[in-house]
Design an enzyme around this catalytic site. Structure first.
Site, PDB file in Angstrom:
ATOM      1  N   ARG A  97       0.815  -1.214   0.000  1.00 39.57           N
ATOM      2  CA  ARG A  97       0.000   0.000   0.000  1.00 39.57           C
ATOM      3  C   ARG A  97       0.846   1.260   0.000  1.00 39.57           C
ATOM      4  NH1 ARG A  97      -2.893   1.812  -2.706  1.00 39.57           N
ATOM      5  NH2 ARG A  97      -3.909  -0.220  -2.661  1.00 39.57           N
ATOM      6  N   LYS A 132       1.535  24.468  -3.214  1.00 40.64           N
ATOM      7  CA  LYS A 132       0.314  23.796  -2.774  1.00 40.64           C
ATOM      8  C   LYS A 132       0.485  22.285  -2.926  1.00 40.64           C
ATOM      9  CE  LYS A 132      -2.561  27.777  -3.893  1.00 40.64           C
ATOM     10  NZ  LYS A 132      -3.640  28.324  -4.752  1.00 40.64           N
ATOM     11  N   LYS A 164       3.594  39.128  -1.733  1.00 40.77           N
ATOM     12  CA  LYS A 164       2.195  38.939  -2.076  1.00 40.77           C
ATOM     13  C   LYS A 164       1.339  40.078  -1.520  1.00 40.77           C
ATOM     14  CE  LYS A 164       0.764  34.624  -2.150  1.00 40.77           C
ATOM     15  NZ  LYS A 164       0.762  34.334  -3.595  1.00 40.77           N
ATOM     16  N   GLU A 194       3.600  40.059  -6.550  1.00 38.36           N
ATOM     17  CA  GLU A 194       2.268  39.707  -7.034  1.00 38.36           C
ATOM     18  C   GLU A 194       1.467  40.985  -7.274  1.00 38.36           C
ATOM     19  OE1 GLU A 194      -0.407  36.494  -5.149  1.00 38.36           O
ATOM     20  OE2 GLU A 194      -1.176  38.398  -4.362  1.00 38.36           O
ATOM     21  N   ASP A 215      -1.816  38.070 -10.985  1.00 38.19           N
ATOM     22  CA  ASP A 215      -2.713  37.230 -10.193  1.00 38.19           C
ATOM     23  C   ASP A 215      -4.171  37.381 -10.625  1.00 38.19           C
ATOM     24  OD1 ASP A 215      -3.383  35.466  -8.035  1.00 38.19           O
ATOM     25  OD2 ASP A 215      -4.085  37.215  -6.922  1.00 38.19           O
TER      26      ASP A 215
END
Length: 277
Positions: A97, A132, A164, A194, A215
């Protein structure tokens, strides 16, 4: 990839799956039993993680024989055997697994990335991932993106500067943020900013940003951004980049297209292990 880091990931994954042994296999299968098995894909895709799967089995029994039939990056069709292995039945069943989880996830990422890359074939831009990723598996998942023909964005927060929206608010503006950061970092580190509109783009260009992330901009605004930029900074398009939109984004002339979807919401490739005898 770093071999010691791979071993650490495998160790943690096996401990998660069998922290006190495999109660079923250990009580059902004789310790001297040997078996042969094959790993087969059950749908079309791009393979990634074969060597890592091999190391999972060998972590439990270094004497297991593992023969690759397909290599990472290979495009395969349903029912293709990608590896055969022979050795301790206990080790094969207990590692199954964990090995498949890694192989399926990485192959799913490589498959999706290859489809995205194919969509922009012929355009002068790169398809890249984001941060992410699954906690603890970033190294493997970013490797799978490369196997699929994509490229990597920064690996972590220490790699490069990315200013950002919330950084900009905290600093009091784009120019202020860039000036503060450039006064404190080594000259070898690039600065990415950004922006959400063309006014912010002009601010970022004036500040001397090396890379500018557009963005969630509409394609028409991205085209204008490319025209305004005139090659001064690397332009990256980001935000809800999907298979049905990526080619339109590439047509705007941006240099980079980043998509968190390459890793955060990917479907694992269906792969199974079957005992032959």
């Amino acid at each position: 990839m770093l071999s010691y880091k791979i071993k650490e990931i495998i160790k943690e994954a096996l401990l998660e799956d069998m922290n006190n042994g495999d109660i079923t296999t250990d009580n059902l299968v004789d310790e001297n039993s040997r078996t042969k098995a094959e790993i087969k894909v059950k749908e079309d895709g791009v393979i990634a993680g074969v060597d890592i799967a091999k190391e999972v089995f060998k972590y439990l029994d270094k004497n297991i024989s593992f023969e690759k039939k397909r290599a990472d990056g290979d495009k395969v069709t349903k029912d293709t055997v990608i590896a055969t292995l022979e050795g301790s039945t206990r080790a094969i069943l207990s590692a199954e697994r964990t090995a498949l989880n890694i192989l399926q996830r990485l192959s799913g990422i490589a498959t999706k990335t290859s489809i995205f890359v194919e969509k922009v074939n012929g355009y002068n831009c790169r398809v890249v991932d984001t941060r992410k990723t699954t906690p603890g598996l970033r190294m493997l998942e970013k490797y799978a993106v490369r196997v699929g023909g994509g490229h990597n964005h920064r690996f972590n927060l220490s790699d490069s500067v990315m200013i950002k929206d919330n950084h900009i608010k905290a600093a009091g503006g784009i120019e202020e943020a860039v000036n503060i950061i450039k006064a404190k970092i080594p000259h070898t580190i690039k600065v990415e900013v950004e922006v959400e509109d063309l006014n912010q783009l002009n601010e970022a260009l004036k500040s001397g940003a090396d890379i500018i992330m557009l963005d969630n901009m509409e394609c028409e605004d991205m085209k204008k951004a490319v025209s305004i930029n005139k090659g001064r900074a690397i332009l990256e398009a980001s935000g809800n980049i999907e298979l049905d939109t990526i080619e339109r984004v590439a047509q705007t002339g941006v240099d980079i297209i980043s998509s968190g979807g390459l890793t955060h919401s990917v479907k694992a490739l269906d792969i199974s292990l079957n005992i032959v005898y």
